[in-house]
Design a protein around this motif. Structure first.
Motif, PDB file in Angstrom:
ATOM      1  N   ALA A 173      -3.708  -2.734   5.801  1.00 29.01           N
ATOM      2  CA  ALA A 173      -2.389  -2.085   5.731  1.00 29.01           C
ATOM      3  C   ALA A 173      -2.180  -1.370   4.406  1.00 29.01           C
ATOM      4  O   ALA A 173      -2.586  -1.863   3.342  1.00 29.01           O
ATOM      5  CB  ALA A 173      -1.303  -3.144   5.919  1.00 29.01           C
ATOM      6  N   ILE A 174      -1.521  -0.235   4.489  1.00 30.83           N
ATOM      7  CA  ILE A 174      -1.183   0.512   3.268  1.00 30.83           C
ATOM      8  C   ILE A 174      -0.009  -0.183   2.585  1.00 30.83           C
ATOM      9  O   ILE A 174       0.996  -0.503   3.217  1.00 30.83           O
ATOM     10  CB  ILE A 174      -0.787   1.970   3.603  1.00 30.83           C
ATOM     11  N   ILE A 175      -0.164  -0.428   1.289  1.00 25.71           N
ATOM     12  CA  ILE A 175       0.909  -1.016   0.481  1.00 25.71           C
ATOM     13  C   ILE A 175       1.398   0.096  -0.460  1.00 25.71           C
ATOM     14  O   ILE A 175       0.631   1.005  -0.790  1.00 25.71           O
ATOM     15  CB  ILE A 175       0.359  -2.240  -0.298  1.00 25.71           C
ATOM     16  N   ILE A 199       9.517  12.569   8.202  1.00 29.08           N
ATOM     17  CA  ILE A 199       8.241  13.141   7.747  1.00 29.08           C
ATOM     18  C   ILE A 199       7.491  12.021   7.021  1.00 29.08           C
ATOM     19  O   ILE A 199       7.934  11.540   5.973  1.00 29.08           O
ATOM     20  CB  ILE A 199       8.472  14.372   6.861  1.00 29.08           C
ATOM     21  N   GLN A 200       6.417  11.589   7.640  1.00 27.60           N
ATOM     22  CA  GLN A 200       5.699  10.408   7.174  1.00 27.60           C
ATOM     23  C   GLN A 200       4.565  10.788   6.223  1.00 27.60           C
ATOM     24  O   GLN A 200       3.773  11.683   6.519  1.00 27.60           O
ATOM     25  CB  GLN A 200       5.125   9.634   8.380  1.00 27.60           C
ATOM     26  N   LEU A 201       4.491  10.062   5.107  1.00 25.10           N
ATOM     27  CA  LEU A 201       3.404  10.286   4.151  1.00 25.10           C
ATOM     28  C   LEU A 201       2.053   9.984   4.809  1.00 25.10           C
ATOM     29  O   LEU A 201       1.077  10.703   4.607  1.00 25.10           O
ATOM     30  CB  LEU A 201       3.626   9.393   2.913  1.00 25.10           C
ATOM     31  N   THR A 202       2.032   8.937   5.625  1.00 25.91           N
ATOM     32  CA  THR A 202       0.777   8.558   6.308  1.00 25.91           C
ATOM     33  C   THR A 202       0.253   9.728   7.153  1.00 25.91           C
ATOM     34  O   THR A 202      -0.947  10.015   7.146  1.00 25.91           O
ATOM     35  CB  THR A 202       1.019   7.320   7.213  1.00 25.91           C
ATOM     36  N   ASP A 203       1.147  10.407   7.881  1.00 29.82           N
ATOM     37  CA  ASP A 203       0.724  11.538   8.725  1.00 29.82           C
ATOM     38  C   ASP A 203       0.155  12.669   7.861  1.00 29.82           C
ATOM     39  O   ASP A 203      -0.823  13.328   8.245  1.00 29.82           O
ATOM     40  CB  ASP A 203       1.914  12.076   9.545  1.00 29.82           C
TER      41      ASP A 203
HETATM   42  C1  G1P Z   1       6.111   2.684   4.022  1.00 30.55           C
HETATM   43  C2  G1P Z   1       4.923   3.501   4.560  1.00 30.55           C
HETATM   44  C3  G1P Z   1       3.917   2.575   5.245  1.00 30.55           C
HETATM   45  C4  G1P Z   1       3.491   1.474   4.295  1.00 30.55           C
HETATM   46  C5  G1P Z   1       4.721   0.713   3.766  1.00 30.55           C
HETATM   47  C6  G1P Z   1       4.321  -0.280   2.695  1.00 30.55           C
HETATM   48  O1  G1P Z   1       6.834   2.179   5.116  1.00 30.55           O
HETATM   49  O2  G1P Z   1       5.412   4.479   5.451  1.00 30.55           O
HETATM   50  O3  G1P Z   1       2.802   3.326   5.646  1.00 30.55           O
HETATM   51  O4  G1P Z   1       2.619   0.580   4.960  1.00 30.55           O
HETATM   52  O5  G1P Z   1       5.673   1.626   3.189  1.00 30.55           O
HETATM   53  O6  G1P Z   1       5.423  -0.962   2.201  1.00 30.55           O
HETATM   54  P1  G1P Z   1       8.311   1.540   4.948  1.00 30.55           P
HETATM   55  O7  G1P Z   1       8.095   0.080   4.704  1.00 30.55           O
HETATM   56  O8  G1P Z   1       8.968   2.231   3.813  1.00 30.55           O
HETATM   57  O9  G1P Z   1       8.985   1.791   6.264  1.00 30.55           O
END
Ligand code: G1P
Length: 259
Positions: A173-175, A199-203
């Protein structure tokens, strides 16, 4: 601005940036968040007052805010998503790699998480995302990467999905710590609203993959989601137990709880 033990949440992120030798900070806030700006502005006057009154401990706390190098503020006028927030800093960042911190991810680690990422960036010179293994059943709460292990903690990313409803491509998972190349801005400009109409950073990072290598780094440390009620309380207890002036009494109290 929620207080975690004795300082606002945002302070922890700023201190991590400082401990990672980053010198220029851009704080992106939503409209009407002037409390954050004031927190940094007012530190100077408060410092003078505390000096006069000889309150050394409090002075040290406040100096941790103002000793820091350069703060700039950017406003995200509408809540159009994390990717959009990053895009709001385009002009201020300019044409160079930059680090992104999500203020509600608090990371407790020996070596600051961003410093660990910067170490890896020195080798890859490519965008790099902080990742951590999570139980697959919680994958829908995160951006999830698909990647090939290319080093001790380093992965070469081949795909990313923001909050997959089912069949996550992995449990990585991205943190909220990223180092991004300026190419992300063009990718963000071309990214259409995704999950939640935002608008998602992941995309945008997925789009960046078409033109550049992207890596992920499994950092060492404990991460708390301070944007979540339970996560916030866990962070508070863990960090308070590390404070010499609090820990004895807190431990005694916790042991006494009949759970
Ligand atoms: C964001 C990011 C997500 C990530 C996460 C980590 O989501 O969009 O990819 O895994 O932070 O905290 P959020 O939790 O702000 O919805």
């Amino acid at each position: 601005m929620l207080t975690l033990v004795d300082k606002p949440l945002i302070q922890y992120t700023i201190e991590e940036a400082k401990a990672s030798n980053l010198e220029e900070i851009i704080i992106i806030t939503g409209a009407g968040k002037s409390a954050i700006k004031n927190h940094f502005k007012e530190a100077y006057e408060l410092e003078l007052l505390l000096k006069e009154k000889g309150k050394k401990d409090m002075l040290r706390l406040v100096q941790e805010i103002s000793e820091f190098v350069n703060y700039t503020f950017a406003k995200q006028a509408k809540p159009l998503g994390l990717g959009h927030a990053v895009l709001c800093a385009k002009k201020l960042v300019g044409d160079e790699p930059f680090a992104v911190f999500l203020g509600d991810d608090i990371i407790d680690s020996k070596v600051p998480a961003m410093k660990q990422l910067l170490g890896a960036f020195k080798e890859t010179h490519s965008s790099i995302l902080a990742i951590q293994r999570v139980p697959k059943k919680t994958a829908h709460l995160y951006g999830i990467i698909k990647g090939e292990k290319v080093g001790d903690k380093l992965y070469k990313v081949s795909d990313l999905v923001e909050k997959p409803k089912k069949n996550p491509p992995s449990n990585l998972a991205i943190i909220g710590r990223y180092i991004l190349t300026p190419g992300i801005f063009t990718a963000l400009e071309r990214t259409k609203p995704g999950k939640g109409g935002e608008i998602q950073l992941t995309d945008a990072i997925k789009r960046l993959l078409k033109t550049e290598d992207v890596y992920a780094y499994e950092f060492e440390g404990e991460r708390f989601d301070a944007g979540d009620k339970t996560g916030f309380i866990k962070a508070k207890i863990t960090l308070a137990l590390k404070r010499p002036e609090i820990k004895r009494e807190l431990k005694r109290f916790l042991r006494g709880l009949k759970l």
